[in-house]
Write a protein that holds these residues in place. Structure first.
Motif, PDB file in Angstrom:
ATOM      1  N   GLN A 199       0.821  -1.206   0.000  1.00 25.73           N
ATOM      2  CA  GLN A 199       0.000   0.000   0.000  1.00 25.73           C
ATOM      3  C   GLN A 199       0.864   1.270   0.000  1.00 25.73           C
ATOM      4  N   PRO A 200       0.458   2.299  -0.752  1.00 22.48           N
ATOM      5  CA  PRO A 200       1.148   3.591  -0.673  1.00 22.48           C
ATOM      6  C   PRO A 200       0.777   4.334   0.604  1.00 22.48           C
ATOM      7  N   VAL A 201       1.517   5.377   0.903  1.00 23.83           N
ATOM      8  CA  VAL A 201       1.288   6.149   2.127  1.00 23.83           C
ATOM      9  C   VAL A 201      -0.021   6.915   2.015  1.00 23.83           C
ATOM     10  N   ASP A 202      -0.811   6.889   3.077  1.00 20.43           N
ATOM     11  CA  ASP A 202      -2.101   7.558   3.090  1.00 20.43           C
ATOM     12  C   ASP A 202      -1.918   9.082   3.107  1.00 20.43           C
ATOM     13  N   LYS A 203      -2.923   9.798   2.571  1.00 26.82           N
ATOM     14  CA  LYS A 203      -2.866  11.266   2.526  1.00 26.82           C
ATOM     15  C   LYS A 203      -2.794  11.866   3.924  1.00 26.82           C
ATOM     16  N   VAL A 204      -3.483  11.247   4.876  1.00 30.60           N
ATOM     17  CA  VAL A 204      -3.461  11.762   6.249  1.00 30.60           C
ATOM     18  C   VAL A 204      -2.061  11.666   6.834  1.00 30.60           C
ATOM     19  N   ILE A 205      -1.371  10.568   6.551  1.00 32.16           N
ATOM     20  CA  ILE A 205      -0.008  10.384   7.047  1.00 32.16           C
ATOM     21  C   ILE A 205       0.935  11.395   6.384  1.00 32.16           C
ATOM     22  N   LYS A 206       0.739  11.645   5.091  1.00 31.44           N
ATOM     23  CA  LYS A 206       1.577  12.629   4.400  1.00 31.44           C
ATOM     24  C   LYS A 206       1.408  14.023   5.007  1.00 31.44           C
ATOM     25  N   ASP A 249      10.903   3.187   6.335  1.00 34.24           N
ATOM     26  CA  ASP A 249      11.844   4.317   6.387  1.00 34.24           C
ATOM     27  C   ASP A 249      11.965   5.002   5.024  1.00 34.24           C
ATOM     28  N   LYS A 250      12.051   4.197   3.963  1.00 30.30           N
ATOM     29  CA  LYS A 250      12.214   4.799   2.629  1.00 30.30           C
ATOM     30  C   LYS A 250      10.953   5.554   2.206  1.00 30.30           C
ATOM     31  N   ASP A 251       9.779   5.088   2.654  1.00 29.69           N
ATOM     32  CA  ASP A 251       8.544   5.821   2.346  1.00 29.69           C
ATOM     33  C   ASP A 251       8.551   7.184   3.023  1.00 29.69           C
ATOM     34  N   ILE A 252       8.943   7.199   4.288  1.00 34.88           N
ATOM     35  CA  ILE A 252       8.998   8.459   5.036  1.00 34.88           C
ATOM     36  C   ILE A 252      10.020   9.399   4.412  1.00 34.88           C
ATOM     37  N   ARG A 253      11.158   8.848   4.042  1.00 32.09           N
ATOM     38  CA  ARG A 253      12.210   9.676   3.448  1.00 32.09           C
ATOM     39  C   ARG A 253      11.748  10.280   2.126  1.00 32.09           C
ATOM     40  N   ASN A 254      11.040   9.511   1.322  1.00 32.14           N
ATOM     41  CA  ASN A 254      10.544  10.023   0.038  1.00 32.14           C
ATOM     42  C   ASN A 254       9.541  11.151   0.246  1.00 32.14           C
TER      43      ASN A 254
END
Length: 361
Positions: A199-206, A249-254
């Motif tokens: 799953q991709p990162v949710d808009k709320v998390i972004k 970690d890589k999702d957060i970094r992106n």
């Protein structure tokens, strides 16, 4: 036997987005916009230009609107595909891969070494789709009693005439019909809780990441701790296998890198540097910075802070050292001026200088 796909009706676009998001979270799926016409998001006006309908039971894949006596017009439609649907960017990907391969063969290439991928795309031709149809109904022109072709034609003409008359305000209501896919509609990919790993990162998390960055959080590990607490306590999501709410970690970094690029003053590094130096000068007037960039991109930067000036006055009377690597390498590197403390205990930076001239190819 395949289960029937649910047909849901809501009264606003915001409610439609919420229902779609809730469906994605509940089924651990993600859908991306495939097609959408302008009228789906456009403000409701110019209703007289649309065709009046009484039912919409065409053979298409969208939601079917059965006859209930109330006329309506179709404002727009929206189709969303599963994230594992058909790959519609094959040629662009091939072109990018070719350019990357050619760039990697050049001398002194800055292209990073890529990973070996067993699968070069996540697309698996999954046919699952979410179909939405936005309509505007007119309850005042509802046909009461038995249905007939003559009644439909007569009410349609009355409605069209009322819509064309700008002095007459016709009452209407908005509806969005949504047709969700069933579980059996998904093909060629993992479904259920295991799908959370894709799953991709949710808009709320972004948005939460952006807010935390504005508050000063810069480290990925620290950001991950905040997000874990936020997802568990505020959102009530406990499945740590779902990357939508527990990103890697890589999702957060992106996401952090993307937000940094969005909040930059300009895409031009020269303008960003000038803006940054102005900020530093305003923070302390005793700091000295000099920047010169010519029309031919020749570059000169000199910087010395207040405490560096103090160090140079105290310890620079006897010995000063220039960085030994200056002008000894092929690439332009800054020159550092060091001063030595008593007893040669350590070296301290007293100033920095960077000069670069544009080389002809």
């Amino acid at each position: 036997m395949a289960e029937a796909s649910p047909h849901v009706v809501v009264t606003s676009l915001d409610d439609a987005e919420k229902r779609i998001t809730d469906f994605e979270v509940e089924t651990v799926t993600t859908f991306t916009i495939f097609r959408r016409n302008k009228g789906f998001r456009k403000d409701i006006n110019g209703l007289a230009e649309h065709k009046v309908k009484w039912e919409d039971v065409s053979r298409g894949e969208g939601p079917k609107i059965q006859y209930n006596g109330t006329p309506f017009i179709i404002l727009g439609w929206d189709v969303r595909e599963c994230q594992f649907g058909p790959d519609r960017n094959v040629k662009q990907k091939q072109k990018y891969q070719l350019e990357k391969t050619l760039e990697g063969k050049k001398d002194h290439s800055y292209t990073q070494k890529g990973r070996t991928l067993l699968q070069n795309t996540k697309k698996q031709d999954c046919p699952a789709r979410i179909h939405s149809k936005r309509i505007c109904i007119f309850p005042e022109y509802k046909i009461n009693g038995p249905d007939s072709i003559w009644k439909r034609k007569d009410q349609s003409q009355r409605l069209k005439a009322a819509l064309k008359d700008k002095k007459n305000k016709v009452a209407w209501k908005e509806e969005i019909h949504i047709l969700f896919p069933s579980h059996d509609d998904h093909r060629n990919h993992v479904t259920g809780q295991l799908a959370g790993f894709c799953q991709p990162v949710d808009k709320v998390i972004k948005k939460k990441i952006q807010c935390l960055m504005d508050e000063g959080v810069t480290k990925v590990a620290e950001m991950k701790r905040h997000l874990k607490s936020f997802s568990k306590k505020d959102l009530g999501k406990t499945s740590t296998q779902n990357r939508r709410f527990y990103p890697l970690d890589k999702d957060i970094r992106n996401v952090m890198d993307s937000y940094k690029n969005q909040t930059r003053f300009s895409k031009d590094d020269k303008e960003n540097l000038e803006q940054l130096l102005e900020k530093y000068k305003s923070m302390n007037e005793k700091d000295s910075f000099y920047l010169y960039i010519s029309e031919t991109e020749d570059f000169l930067f000199v910087g010395q802070t207040e405490w560096q000036k103090r160090l140079l006055n105290i310890y620079g009377q006897e010995i000063c050292l220039l960085d030994a690597t200056y002008k000894t390498t092929k690439y332009d590197l800054p020159a550092f001026l060091y001063v030595s403390t008593p007893m040669l205990v350590t070296l301290l930076l007293a100033a920095s200088l960077l000069q670069m001239k544009r080389r002809s190819q």
